[in-house]
Scaffold this motif. Structure first.
Motif, mmCIF file in Angstrom:
data_model
loop_
_atom_site.group_PDB
_atom_site.id
_atom_site.type_symbol
_atom_site.label_atom_id
_atom_site.label_comp_id
_atom_site.label_asym_id
_atom_site.label_seq_id
_atom_site.Cartn_x
_atom_site.Cartn_y
_atom_site.Cartn_z
ATOM 1 N N THR A 380 62.601 -39.966 -15.230
ATOM 2 C CA THR A 380 62.697 -41.427 -15.142
ATOM 3 C C THR A 380 61.522 -41.999 -14.368
ATOM 4 O OG1 THR A 380 65.117 -41.242 -15.166
ATOM 5 C CG2 THR A 380 64.180 -43.329 -14.435
ATOM 6 N N LEU A 381 61.171 -41.356 -13.257
ATOM 7 C CA LEU A 381 60.028 -41.815 -12.459
ATOM 8 C C LEU A 381 58.733 -41.700 -13.245
ATOM 9 C CD1 LEU A 381 58.862 -42.760 -9.753
ATOM 10 C CD2 LEU A 381 58.736 -40.352 -9.059
ATOM 11 N N VAL A 382 58.570 -40.592 -13.973
ATOM 12 C CA VAL A 382 57.375 -40.407 -14.798
ATOM 13 C C VAL A 382 57.307 -41.487 -15.872
ATOM 14 C CG1 VAL A 382 56.310 -38.898 -16.521
ATOM 15 C CG2 VAL A 382 57.108 -37.951 -14.356
ATOM 16 N N GLY A 383 58.468 -41.828 -16.451
ATOM 17 C CA GLY A 383 58.483 -42.880 -17.453
ATOM 18 C C GLY A 383 58.018 -44.213 -16.896
ATOM 19 N N VAL A 384 58.470 -44.569 -15.698
ATOM 20 C CA VAL A 384 58.065 -45.834 -15.071
ATOM 21 C C VAL A 384 56.579 -45.807 -14.720
ATOM 22 C CG1 VAL A 384 58.395 -47.329 -13.067
ATOM 23 C CG2 VAL A 384 60.376 -46.289 -14.186
ATOM 24 N N LEU A 385 56.113 -44.695 -14.136
ATOM 25 C CA LEU A 385 54.696 -44.599 -13.752
ATOM 26 C C LEU A 385 53.786 -44.605 -14.977
ATOM 27 C CD1 LEU A 385 54.887 -41.966 -10.867
ATOM 28 C CD2 LEU A 385 54.696 -44.451 -10.682
ATOM 29 N N ALA A 386 54.220 -43.911 -16.050
ATOM 30 C CA ALA A 386 53.417 -43.879 -17.267
ATOM 31 C C ALA A 386 53.328 -45.257 -17.918
ATOM 32 C CB ALA A 386 54.010 -42.869 -18.251
ATOM 33 N N ALA A 387 54.341 -46.094 -17.698
ATOM 34 C CA ALA A 387 54.349 -47.447 -18.276
ATOM 35 C C ALA A 387 53.538 -48.428 -17.437
ATOM 36 C CB ALA A 387 55.788 -47.943 -18.404
ATOM 37 N N TRP A 388 53.040 -48.002 -16.279
ATOM 38 C CA TRP A 388 52.392 -48.946 -15.364
ATOM 39 C C TRP A 388 51.126 -49.557 -15.978
ATOM 40 C CZ3 TRP A 388 53.224 -51.896 -11.412
ATOM 41 C CH2 TRP A 388 52.158 -52.387 -10.671
ATOM 42 N N LEU A 389 50.242 -48.725 -16.505
ATOM 43 C CA LEU A 389 48.992 -49.255 -17.062
ATOM 44 C C LEU A 389 49.232 -50.123 -18.295
ATOM 45 C CD1 LEU A 389 46.527 -46.247 -16.607
ATOM 46 C CD2 LEU A 389 46.667 -48.359 -15.281
ATOM 47 N N PRO A 390 50.051 -49.671 -19.262
ATOM 48 C CA PRO A 390 50.354 -50.578 -20.384
ATOM 49 C C PRO A 390 51.021 -51.877 -19.929
ATOM 50 C CG PRO A 390 50.988 -48.334 -20.916
ATOM 51 C CD PRO A 390 50.624 -48.348 -19.474
ATOM 52 N N ALA A 391 51.881 -51.800 -18.922
ATOM 53 C CA ALA A 391 52.556 -52.998 -18.423
ATOM 54 C C ALA A 391 51.552 -53.956 -17.784
ATOM 55 C CB ALA A 391 53.628 -52.603 -17.411
ATOM 56 N N ARG A 392 50.605 -53.445 -17.029
ATOM 57 C CA ARG A 392 49.576 -54.303 -16.426
ATOM 58 C C ARG A 392 48.724 -54.970 -17.503
ATOM 59 N NH1 ARG A 392 45.982 -51.762 -11.916
ATOM 60 N NH2 ARG A 392 45.280 -53.926 -11.967
ATOM 61 N N ARG A 393 48.414 -54.202 -18.547
ATOM 62 C CA ARG A 393 47.609 -54.774 -19.636
ATOM 63 C C ARG A 393 48.359 -55.911 -20.311
ATOM 64 N NH1 ARG A 393 45.122 -51.558 -24.901
ATOM 65 N NH2 ARG A 393 44.343 -53.428 -25.964
ATOM 66 N N ALA A 394 49.663 -55.725 -20.525
ATOM 67 C CA ALA A 394 50.460 -56.776 -21.162
ATOM 68 C C ALA A 394 50.557 -58.001 -20.265
ATOM 69 C CB ALA A 394 51.857 -56.241 -21.481
ATOM 70 N N ALA A 395 50.739 -57.770 -18.947
ATOM 71 C CA ALA A 395 50.899 -58.894 -18.024
ATOM 72 C C ALA A 395 49.624 -59.692 -17.871
ATOM 73 C CB ALA A 395 51.359 -58.374 -16.657
ATOM 74 N N ARG A 396 48.455 -59.050 -18.098
ATOM 75 C CA ARG A 396 47.170 -59.727 -17.913
ATOM 76 C C ARG A 396 46.648 -60.399 -19.183
ATOM 77 N NH1 ARG A 396 43.663 -55.530 -14.126
ATOM 78 N NH2 ARG A 396 44.912 -55.802 -12.211
ATOM 79 N N LEU A 397 47.395 -60.289 -20.292
ATOM 80 C CA LEU A 397 46.927 -60.917 -21.531
ATOM 81 C C LEU A 397 46.832 -62.432 -21.374
ATOM 82 C CD1 LEU A 397 48.869 -58.988 -24.344
ATOM 83 C CD2 LEU A 397 46.413 -58.944 -23.899
ATOM 84 N N ASP A 398 45.750 -62.973 -21.855
ATOM 85 C CA ASP A 398 45.596 -64.433 -21.851
ATOM 86 C C ASP A 398 46.408 -65.002 -23.011
ATOM 87 O OD1 ASP A 398 43.879 -66.928 -23.042
ATOM 88 O OD2 ASP A 398 43.812 -66.827 -20.833
ATOM 89 N N PRO A 399 47.298 -65.984 -22.784
ATOM 90 C CA PRO A 399 48.172 -66.498 -23.847
ATOM 91 C C PRO A 399 47.413 -67.001 -25.068
ATOM 92 C CG PRO A 399 48.894 -67.297 -21.704
ATOM 93 C CD PRO A 399 47.575 -66.633 -21.485
ATOM 94 N N VAL A 400 46.345 -67.733 -24.858
ATOM 95 C CA VAL A 400 45.607 -68.305 -25.996
ATOM 96 C C VAL A 400 44.969 -67.213 -26.828
ATOM 97 C CG1 VAL A 400 43.701 -69.814 -26.648
ATOM 98 C CG2 VAL A 400 45.184 -70.428 -24.707
ATOM 99 N N GLU A 401 44.284 -66.249 -26.169
ATOM 100 C CA GLU A 401 43.626 -65.164 -26.903
ATOM 101 C C GLU A 401 44.650 -64.275 -27.593
ATOM 102 O OE1 GLU A 401 41.062 -63.049 -24.337
ATOM 103 O OE2 GLU A 401 39.702 -64.735 -23.987
ATOM 104 N N ALA A 402 45.816 -64.072 -26.933
ATOM 105 C CA ALA A 402 46.842 -63.222 -27.514
ATOM 106 C C ALA A 402 47.407 -63.850 -28.795
ATOM 107 C CB ALA A 402 47.965 -62.985 -26.520
ATOM 108 N N ILE A 403 47.655 -65.172 -28.760
ATOM 109 C CA ILE A 403 48.203 -65.832 -29.944
ATOM 110 C C ILE A 403 47.145 -65.919 -31.036
ATOM 111 C CG2 ILE A 403 49.089 -68.028 -30.810
ATOM 112 C CD1 ILE A 403 50.325 -68.482 -28.039
ATOM 113 N N ARG A 404 45.898 -66.163 -30.661
ATOM 114 C CA ARG A 404 44.819 -66.263 -31.640
ATOM 115 C C ARG A 404 44.562 -64.906 -32.307
ATOM 116 N NH1 ARG A 404 39.436 -68.328 -29.097
ATOM 117 N NH2 ARG A 404 40.835 -70.110 -28.758
ATOM 118 N N GLY A 405 44.689 -63.815 -31.486
ATOM 119 C CA GLY A 405 44.451 -62.478 -32.035
ATOM 120 C C GLY A 405 45.542 -62.065 -32.974
#
Length: 405
Positions: A380-405
């Motif tokens: 479970t801990l490995v699952g959370v840690l492994a999701a950290w980088l993808p989660a940061r990438r998702a949280a940092r997406l710019d709304p306009v660029e994400a919708i346009r893409g």
């Protein structure tokens, strides 16, 4: 929090093929960890049990006498009478009851027994065999070294004039329970005893040479009077024997040897097994983490537009981050629960396939609750840690660029 759970669950459900794929990967990874750990732990328990089933955890003996330097006050020099090591006669321990009481009072000691040992010869019908005589109080000795599981014939008793002999010695001399055998010590003392029982120690040398006698009979045969040659000790915690040996030596003034010191190659082998198991678990865990991270990265790319819409609607970065961390935790927990069950089933199946000639398991499998809990928590801990980088990438997406893409 409900929003986070709802979004995370929908993303997992919509990408169910990817979800089941990574859950399957986690399941196999955890199953391998549980299975390998159970096998290694069981193998170690079996090796230790076979090795220590016929020997004490700690043995106390009198210290060797060393040469002493002579002091010449006039010449103010030290001289050695003899540079060679002094010939050692059989050293013995006096005041046995006091020593036993001191040993048993040390915290961590489970049992202690006095032993009078020495070389001798067993003779029957003109055949002579070299033996090692061990004089013991049977009740005390069995608390240190279990004998009931080693009895093959006769009774497990040591009344005056009786002996317990090894199976190889019984075969060599043609002895059976009830037969008499003549024992002679190195000093020439002779004792005729009746064979009460035949033991199988699982070690050929012990089966061929070891003869157990009542303590008083052995002391008389070996010429020790009321003294003994060693104190055998059983400790409560097996791997604390080395530390307890130092404590016992300090308390009694005797030389203490732990089973680790007496079986250096065994300890090295156990450490090598543990290191190998640790490396296997590390690389399996790393593979599981990479698998979870790669699937979640793909999920972020595929859900980029949805994430942009959520961000445009005012969803905070922390919630987006929590959504993907929760996905990693769910995948890790689900895979770990399935994996522990699969690993346990594989381990139990192994014991039913790998068997000795008599049908008994090749060696026991150790499945402890701590193994299941630690494996599930780690996955479970490995699952959370492994999701950290993808989660940061998702949280940092710019709304306009994400919708346009």
């Amino acid at each position: 929090m409900r929003f986070v759970w709802t979004v995370a669950w929908r993303l997992l459900r919509d990408g169910r093929f990817q979800t089941w794929l990574i859950v399957g990967g986690v399941t196999i990874g955890v199953a391998v960890v549980v299975y390998i750990t159970a096998i290694i732990d069981g193998l170690q328990v079996n090796i230790i049990d076979r090795t220590l089933s016929s020997q004490a955890h700690v043995v106390l003996r009198p210290a060797e006498r060393l040469n002493q330097r002579a002091w010449d006050a006039r010449a103010e020099v030290r001289t050695l009478a003899d540079v060679r090591k002094r010939t050692q006669r059989e050293a013995t321990i006096g005041d046995v009851d006091a020593v036993l009481a001191a040993v048993r009072a040390v915290p961590g000691v489970q049992a202690a027994a006095a032993v009078a040992s020495g070389p001798g010869v067993a003779q029957q019908g003109g055949v002579r065999k070299a033996i090692v005589v061990l004089g013991v109080d049977l009740a005390d000795f069995q608390q240190v070294i279990r004998l009931d599981d080693k009895r093959r014939e006769g009774t497990l008793s040591l009344a005056a004039g009786e002996a317990l002999i090894g199976s190889e010695l019984a075969s060599d001399l043609g002895l059976a329970p009830g037969a008499r055998v003549r024992l002679q010590s190195a000093s020439g003392e002779v004792l005729s005893v009746r064979v009460a029982g035949v033991l199988d120690y699982g070690v050929q040398d012990l089966n061929r040479r070891r003869v157990l006698l009542p303590l008083r009979d052995a002391q008389s045969l070996l010429g020790y009077g009321r003294e003994v040659t060693e104190i055998d000790v059983r400790v409560q915690r097996l791997f604390e024997a080395q530390r307890l040996a130092a404590d016992l030596s300090r308390v009694t003034g005797l030389t203490a040897e732990s089973w680790q010191a007496a079986n250096g190659q065994l300890v090295t082998a156990l450490r090598s097994q543990s290191a190998s198991g640790l490396m296997i678990r590390f690389f399996v865990t790393l593979a599981v983490a990479l698998g979870i991270a790669s699937v979640l990265v793909v999920s972020v790319v595929q859900r980029q537009r949805e994430i942009g819409i959520l961000r445009a609607m005012g969803t905070p970065r922390q919630r987006i981050l929590a959504v993907f961390l929760l996905q990693g935790g769910i995948v890790g927990l689900g895979g770990s629960l399935l994996g522990t069950a699969l690993g346990a089933a594989l381990a139990v199946g192994f014991t039913r396939v790998a068997r000795n000639a008599d049908g008994s398991p090749l060696f026991p499998i150790v499945l402890q609750p701590e193994l299941f809990v630690s494996s599930a928590a780690l996955a479970t801990l490995v699952g959370v840690l492994a999701a950290w980088l993808p989660a940061r990438r998702a949280a940092r997406l710019d709304p306009v660029e994400a919708i346009r893409g």
